[in-house]
Design an enzyme around this catalytic site. Structure first.
Site, PDB file in Angstrom:
ATOM      1  N   GLU A   1     -19.412   4.667   7.621  1.00 41.63           N
ATOM      2  CA  GLU A   1     -18.014   4.492   7.193  1.00 41.63           C
ATOM      3  C   GLU A   1     -16.982   4.997   8.199  1.00 41.63           C
ATOM      4  O   GLU A   1     -16.061   5.722   7.843  1.00 41.63           O
ATOM      5  CB  GLU A   1     -17.796   5.138   5.825  1.00 41.63           C
ATOM      6  CG  GLU A   1     -18.708   4.537   4.760  1.00 41.63           C
ATOM      7  CD  GLU A   1     -18.648   5.245   3.404  1.00 41.63           C
ATOM      8  OE1 GLU A   1     -17.831   6.154   3.240  1.00 41.63           O
ATOM      9  OE2 GLU A   1     -19.443   4.872   2.520  1.00 41.63           O
TER      10      GLU A   1
ATOM     11  N   ASP B   1     -21.475   0.563   6.804  1.00 41.43           N
ATOM     12  CA  ASP B   1     -20.107   0.654   6.275  1.00 41.43           C
ATOM     13  C   ASP B   1     -19.927  -0.278   5.078  1.00 41.43           C
ATOM     14  O   ASP B   1     -20.731  -1.193   4.870  1.00 41.43           O
ATOM     15  CB  ASP B   1     -19.079   0.295   7.365  1.00 41.43           C
ATOM     16  CG  ASP B   1     -17.749   1.050   7.198  1.00 41.43           C
ATOM     17  OD1 ASP B   1     -17.376   1.375   6.054  1.00 41.43           O
ATOM     18  OD2 ASP B   1     -17.097   1.305   8.223  1.00 41.43           O
TER      19      ASP B   1
ATOM     20  N   GLU C   1     -26.414  -1.002   0.154  1.00 39.28           N
ATOM     21  CA  GLU C   1     -26.009  -0.272  -1.061  1.00 39.28           C
ATOM     22  C   GLU C   1     -25.504  -1.261  -2.114  1.00 39.28           C
ATOM     23  O   GLU C   1     -24.434  -1.089  -2.695  1.00 39.28           O
ATOM     24  CB  GLU C   1     -24.902   0.755  -0.732  1.00 39.28           C
ATOM     25  CG  GLU C   1     -25.287   1.720   0.369  1.00 39.28           C
ATOM     26  CD  GLU C   1     -24.237   2.784   0.664  1.00 39.28           C
ATOM     27  OE1 GLU C   1     -23.309   2.971  -0.133  1.00 39.28           O
ATOM     28  OE2 GLU C   1     -24.367   3.442   1.715  1.00 39.28           O
TER      29      GLU C   1
END
Ligand code: 9MR
Length: 556
Positions: free
Chosen positions: A160, A210, A272
């Site tokens: 990120e 990210d 994710e």
């Protein structure tokens, strides 16, 4: 034969009596004949994040885990604060247990994460100079990677690092989030981290990870970073697209990003994945209708993942069941809170069949777009409203949330360089206390100058938001470089007025030209919560990331 059947029934009843089976979980699990890890065996790994509780062998969680998944990402246990909260004091016990369980279940272990701005102890990078911060970063990475060795297949080395709103992606350094690592070290902290990781173990794969990687400008920033790394021999093997999606996510934009990263020849993982149903937030259960809609989104995503399986090495869900998700209030996963498969499970197991049996109704975005006209002329912003007297009135009154709040009208003028928009909003309660500008009482203007109607933003596309106090905020493509956005706003009895001058970025205003265009009114209640959104044409809440649903504005 009859006797044999009877005997079989008696034997079954005795087994059921003795073992207490069937309970609901087992029955339902028995019905899910497809094992995701087998279905996708030739395509990519199917993963989930986990902690040690996932491996407690008598739980429903473990049964689902062992049946369907073959990759484990440490949800929290390998984050810096879990492994080295105090300088030099490495605490590996919990993570070691997770690795052991993962490997003994024949699953692949994924490391997450080495350099991040959250869940990281302050001593590493706050109040220390560049040299010390570099030492701390390199030491942490060297110790952690060496400790786990080849037991961890790949690491999310940096997590990120980019800002959510990126205006000039080709200058990727300028798009970096101002994190403690960046503040202490500078923008080269990324390459320092990747080099340290490779040095610690040449066998493992190194990922940049990210979220919002489906946002074209954020994606481009990551693309340019990775491209430069490859050109300069800075080690990087993969891009992790986190995939925290929702019902508005454009699957076409997800695919566009996969294709873009594919150009670099890097491995891609969806790291994710979850799909929130925000409309169901706070409800006790997901309605059938929304469960189906969510499943259709999962099916579309997996269709794209399958088609690009040559580049995708893993698709990891951020959890198994809605009960244990970090976004549990919006039902984001493919098993429900009782670990029963949702429609989304079947959608993932066989996306083509699912979409064939449950075809998606034509999305609103594809509905016939409305057309309005802008009149030729220039306006002095802050001046008399009569400047717009020759322009057609455009009604902004199509509600896209359950509540029907503020409404309004707009008029547009054009000249060679600008659009001039006059907005009149009817709204008796004005509030700007939300931390999110889009939740304040405000109007939004959307432009797609070349009218490409793409499912994402290109550099001719723009979003402008002006609240009733004349505070301006910009969407994904930021401020125009071709001129200033000039605006005026005034609250008045029963509502407010906004005037704005918006420079064209790509085109020159010309009689007869039709551009993509939309308008929005955000309505906050007295507590600062957005309770209503009114639009002109695009009836999705996705205009901020897709221009495909905009209406048409003709320059008359
Ligand atoms: O799922 C994780 C949750 O348990 C933690 O409280 C949270 C803290 O930030 O981190 C969650 O995982 C995040 C992941 O590490 C990075 N991407 C976003 C995930 C969700 O916040």
């Amino acid at each position: 034969m009859k006797g044999a059947m009877k005997l079989l029934l008696i034997v079954l009843s005795v087994i059921i009596f003795v073992t207490g089976i069937p309970n609901k979980e087992r029955l339902v699990l028995a019905e899910t004949t497809e094992k995701l890890k087998e279905v996708y065996g030739d395509y990519f790994m199917i993963g989930t994040c986990a902690d040690n509780s996932y491996f407690s062998s008598s739980s429903a969680k473990y049964r689902v885990l062992s049946e369907h998944f073959n990759a484990i990402t440490a949800e929290n246990m390998m984050k810096p604060e879990s492994l080295q909260a105090t300088e030099g004091d490495f605490t590996f016990a919990q993570a070691d247990r997770l690795v052991k369980s993962t490997l003994s279940n024949d699953m692949t272990m994924i490391g997450h994460t080495l350099a991040w701005h959250q869940q990281s102890p302050k001593w590493m990078n706050s109040g220390v100079g560049r040299d010390e911060a570099i030492r701390n970063l390199e030491n942490h990475i060297a110790e952690v990677i060496s400790h786990f060795g080849d037991d961890v297949y790949s690491w999310d080395v940096v997590n990120e690092a980019f800002n959510d709103s990126v205006t000039d992606p080709s200058n990727w350094r300028g798009a970096l989030r101002d994190t403690p690592w960046k503040k202490a070290i500078g923008s080269d902290y990324l390459e320092i981290a990747f080099k340290a990781a490779r040095k610690a173990n040449p066998n493992i794969k190194l990922y940049y990870n990210d979220y919002n990687m489906d946002n074209p400008s954020k994606r481009e920033a990551a693309y340019y970073m990775a491209k430069e790394f490859l050109e300069k021999d800075i080690p990087i093997d993969g891009i992790g697209m986190q995939g925290h999606y929702n019902m508005m996510t454009s699957v076409a934009a997800v695919e566009a990003s996969i294709l873009r990263f594919k150009e670099l020849g890097l491995a891609i993982s969806i790291t994710e994945l979850d799909v929130t149903v925000n409309e169901a937030r706070g409800q006790s259960k997901l309605s059938e209708k929304l469960e189906l809609a969510q499943a259709q989104k999962y099916a579309q995503l997996f269709k794209v993942f399958k088609e690009n399986a040559d580049a995708i090495e893993r698709v990891t869900f951020w959890g198994i069941s809605d009960a244990a998700s970090w976004r549990r209030e919006s039902f984001p996963l493919i098993f429900n809170s009782k670990y029963e498969p949702k429609q989304a499970f079947y959608a993932v197991a066989d996306p083509d069949k699912f979409l064939e049996e449950n075809p998606i109704a034509k999305p609103d975005a594809d509905a016939e777009a409305k057309t309005a006209n802008a009149a030729y002329g220039k306006a002095e912003i802050g001046g008399d409203e009569s400047q717009w007297k020759n322009a057609e009135e455009i009604k902004v009154n199509n509600y896209i949330m359950a509540w029907q709040g503020a409404t309004g009208t707009a008029k547009v003028l054009w000249d060679e360089k600008n659009l001039y928009v006059l907005f009149k909003v009817t709204d008796s309660v004005l509030n700007d206390s939300s931390v999110n500008p889009h939740e304040e009482d405000s109007v939004e203007i959307f432009l797609d100058e070349t009218n490409g109607k793409m499912p994402f933003y290109e550099n001719d596309d723009s979003q402008y938001r002006i609240n009733y106090k004349n505070v301006k905020t910009y969407g994904a493509t930021g401020e125009p470089k071709t001129g200033k956005v000039v605006s005026y706003a005034a609250a008045e009895s029963g509502g407010y007025t906004v005037q704005a001058q918006i420079p064209f970025r790509k085109i020159k205003g010309e009689k007869g030209l039709t551009i993509g265009f939309d308008l929005q009114i955000n309505d906050a209640n007295a507590q600062g919560m957005r309770v209503s959104i009114a639009k002109w044409n695009d009836l999705t809440d996705n205009s901020f990331q897709s221009v495909s649903g905009f209406g048409n504005l003709t320059l008359k």
